[in-house]
Design a protein around this motif. Structure first.
Motif, PDB file in Angstrom:
ATOM      1  N   LYS A 177     -21.871  15.445  95.368  1.00 25.72           N
ATOM      2  CA  LYS A 177     -22.585  16.231  96.567  1.00 25.72           C
ATOM      3  C   LYS A 177     -22.981  15.496  97.567  1.00 25.72           C
ATOM      4  N   CYS A 178     -23.083  16.006  98.785  1.00 23.73           N
ATOM      5  CA  CYS A 178     -23.898  15.663  99.739  1.00 23.73           C
ATOM      6  C   CYS A 178     -25.256  15.969  99.187  1.00 23.73           C
ATOM      7  N   ALA A 179     -26.415  14.983  99.342  1.00 23.59           N
ATOM      8  CA  ALA A 179     -27.576  15.047  99.042  1.00 23.59           C
ATOM      9  C   ALA A 179     -28.193  16.188  99.943  1.00 23.59           C
ATOM     10  N   ILE A 180     -27.791  16.553 101.108  1.00 25.81           N
ATOM     11  CA  ILE A 180     -28.607  17.413 101.947  1.00 25.81           C
ATOM     12  C   ILE A 180     -28.093  18.661 101.974  1.00 25.81           C
ATOM     13  N   CYS A 181     -26.602  18.982 102.353  1.00 28.55           N
ATOM     14  CA  CYS A 181     -25.920  20.297 102.367  1.00 28.55           C
ATOM     15  C   CYS A 181     -25.116  20.742 101.088  1.00 28.55           C
ATOM     16  N   ASP A 182     -24.862  19.740 100.248  1.00 26.81           N
ATOM     17  CA  ASP A 182     -23.822  20.164  98.672  1.00 26.81           C
ATOM     18  C   ASP A 182     -22.599  20.073  99.213  1.00 26.81           C
ATOM     19  N   GLU A 183     -22.126  19.536 100.351  1.00 25.48           N
ATOM     20  CA  GLU A 183     -20.714  19.405 100.405  1.00 25.48           C
ATOM     21  C   GLU A 183     -20.180  18.479  99.316  1.00 25.48           C
ATOM     22  N   THR A 184     -18.867  18.867  98.644  1.00 27.17           N
ATOM     23  CA  THR A 184     -18.331  18.231  97.403  1.00 27.17           C
ATOM     24  C   THR A 184     -17.217  17.483  97.706  1.00 27.17           C
ATOM     25  N   ILE A 210     -31.876   4.591 103.480  1.00 26.01           N
ATOM     26  CA  ILE A 210     -33.154   5.353 104.158  1.00 26.01           C
ATOM     27  C   ILE A 210     -33.946   4.587 104.676  1.00 26.01           C
ATOM     28  N   GLU A 211     -34.330   3.604 104.310  1.00 28.87           N
ATOM     29  CA  GLU A 211     -35.264   2.596 105.164  1.00 28.87           C
ATOM     30  C   GLU A 211     -34.221   1.965 106.131  1.00 28.87           C
ATOM     31  N   GLU A 212     -34.129   2.421 107.306  1.00 32.02           N
ATOM     32  CA  GLU A 212     -33.164   1.617 108.371  1.00 32.02           C
ATOM     33  C   GLU A 212     -33.419   0.014 108.447  1.00 32.02           C
ATOM     34  N   GLY A 213     -31.998  -0.548 108.150  1.00 34.65           N
ATOM     35  CA  GLY A 213     -31.956  -1.989 108.247  1.00 34.65           C
ATOM     36  C   GLY A 213     -32.353  -2.568 107.021  1.00 34.65           C
ATOM     37  N   GLY A 214     -32.862  -1.802 105.950  1.00 32.72           N
ATOM     38  CA  GLY A 214     -33.259  -2.122 104.941  1.00 32.72           C
ATOM     39  C   GLY A 214     -31.534  -2.239 104.065  1.00 32.72           C
ATOM     40  N   GLU A 215     -31.790  -2.901 102.945  1.00 33.85           N
ATOM     41  CA  GLU A 215     -30.629  -3.448 102.162  1.00 33.85           C
ATOM     42  C   GLU A 215     -30.073  -2.142 101.330  1.00 33.85           C
ATOM     43  N   TYR A 216     -28.771  -2.475 101.021  1.00 30.65           N
ATOM     44  CA  TYR A 216     -28.012  -1.240 100.236  1.00 30.65           C
ATOM     45  C   TYR A 216     -28.418  -1.459  98.763  1.00 30.65           C
ATOM     46  N   HIS A 224     -28.586  13.236 111.013  1.00 27.80           N
ATOM     47  CA  HIS A 224     -29.875  12.287 110.931  1.00 27.80           C
ATOM     48  C   HIS A 224     -29.784  11.222 112.157  1.00 27.80           C
ATOM     49  N   HIS A 225     -28.675  10.774 112.478  1.00 25.76           N
ATOM     50  CA  HIS A 225     -28.913   9.797 113.465  1.00 25.76           C
ATOM     51  C   HIS A 225     -29.149  10.457 114.901  1.00 25.76           C
ATOM     52  N   SER A 226     -28.786  11.737 115.029  1.00 29.27           N
ATOM     53  CA  SER A 226     -29.076  12.336 116.434  1.00 29.27           C
ATOM     54  C   SER A 226     -30.575  13.038 116.360  1.00 29.27           C
ATOM     55  N   GLY A 227     -31.256  12.643 115.232  1.00 25.18           N
ATOM     56  CA  GLY A 227     -32.615  13.261 115.205  1.00 25.18           C
ATOM     57  C   GLY A 227     -32.913  14.556 114.639  1.00 25.18           C
ATOM     58  N   LYS A 228     -32.021  15.373 114.211  1.00 27.00           N
ATOM     59  CA  LYS A 228     -31.942  16.751 113.800  1.00 27.00           C
ATOM     60  C   LYS A 228     -32.380  16.696 112.303  1.00 27.00           C
ATOM     61  N   ILE A 229     -31.921  15.944 111.652  1.00 29.16           N
ATOM     62  CA  ILE A 229     -32.437  15.617 110.309  1.00 29.16           C
ATOM     63  C   ILE A 229     -33.156  14.300 109.973  1.00 29.16           C
ATOM     64  N   LYS A 230     -34.272  14.538 109.516  1.00 27.17           N
ATOM     65  CA  LYS A 230     -35.081  13.126 109.094  1.00 27.17           C
ATOM     66  C   LYS A 230     -35.242  12.830 107.914  1.00 27.17           C
ATOM     67  N   ILE A 231     -34.456  11.867 107.235  1.00 22.38           N
ATOM     68  CA  ILE A 231     -34.736  11.691 105.858  1.00 22.38           C
ATOM     69  C   ILE A 231     -35.943  10.707 105.797  1.00 22.38           C
TER      70      ILE A 231
END
Length: 92
Positions: free
Chosen positions: A21-28, A38-44, A60-67
């Protein structure tokens, strides 16, 4: 006791399939998942990635959720993020 390293390279397709599931909204619907660093530009790496749905990824990328952080605690893996100005700590 089993020790799990969080510094393992992530195969993004495999990581999506392992996530139920999605770690934020639980979409399956796993076909809707993105692997977010999580760290922008960091490694996978396992400790730097979380599977979230495309809707939450856009928010997240629009700034409404900050991980903020993914941690391993006494609760297990937890994700710390902020939504609508409220910090949320969620078990993964």
């Amino acid at each position: 006791m089993q020790v799990i390293s969080l510094n393992i390279d992530v195969n993004k397709q495999h990581f999506k399939k392992l996530s139920d599931k999605c770690a934020i909204c639980d979409e399956t619907e796993s076909c809707l998942f993105d692997v977010h660093r999580i760290e922008e530009g960091g490694e996978y790496m396992r400790g730097n990635c979380v599977a979230i749905c495309v809707k939450c990824h856009r928010l997240h990328h629009s700034g409404k959720i900050k991980i903020k952080q993914k941690l391993f605690s006494t609760l297990g893996h937890v994700l710390i993020y902020e939504k609508d100005g409220v910090e949320i700590i969620k078990e993964l």
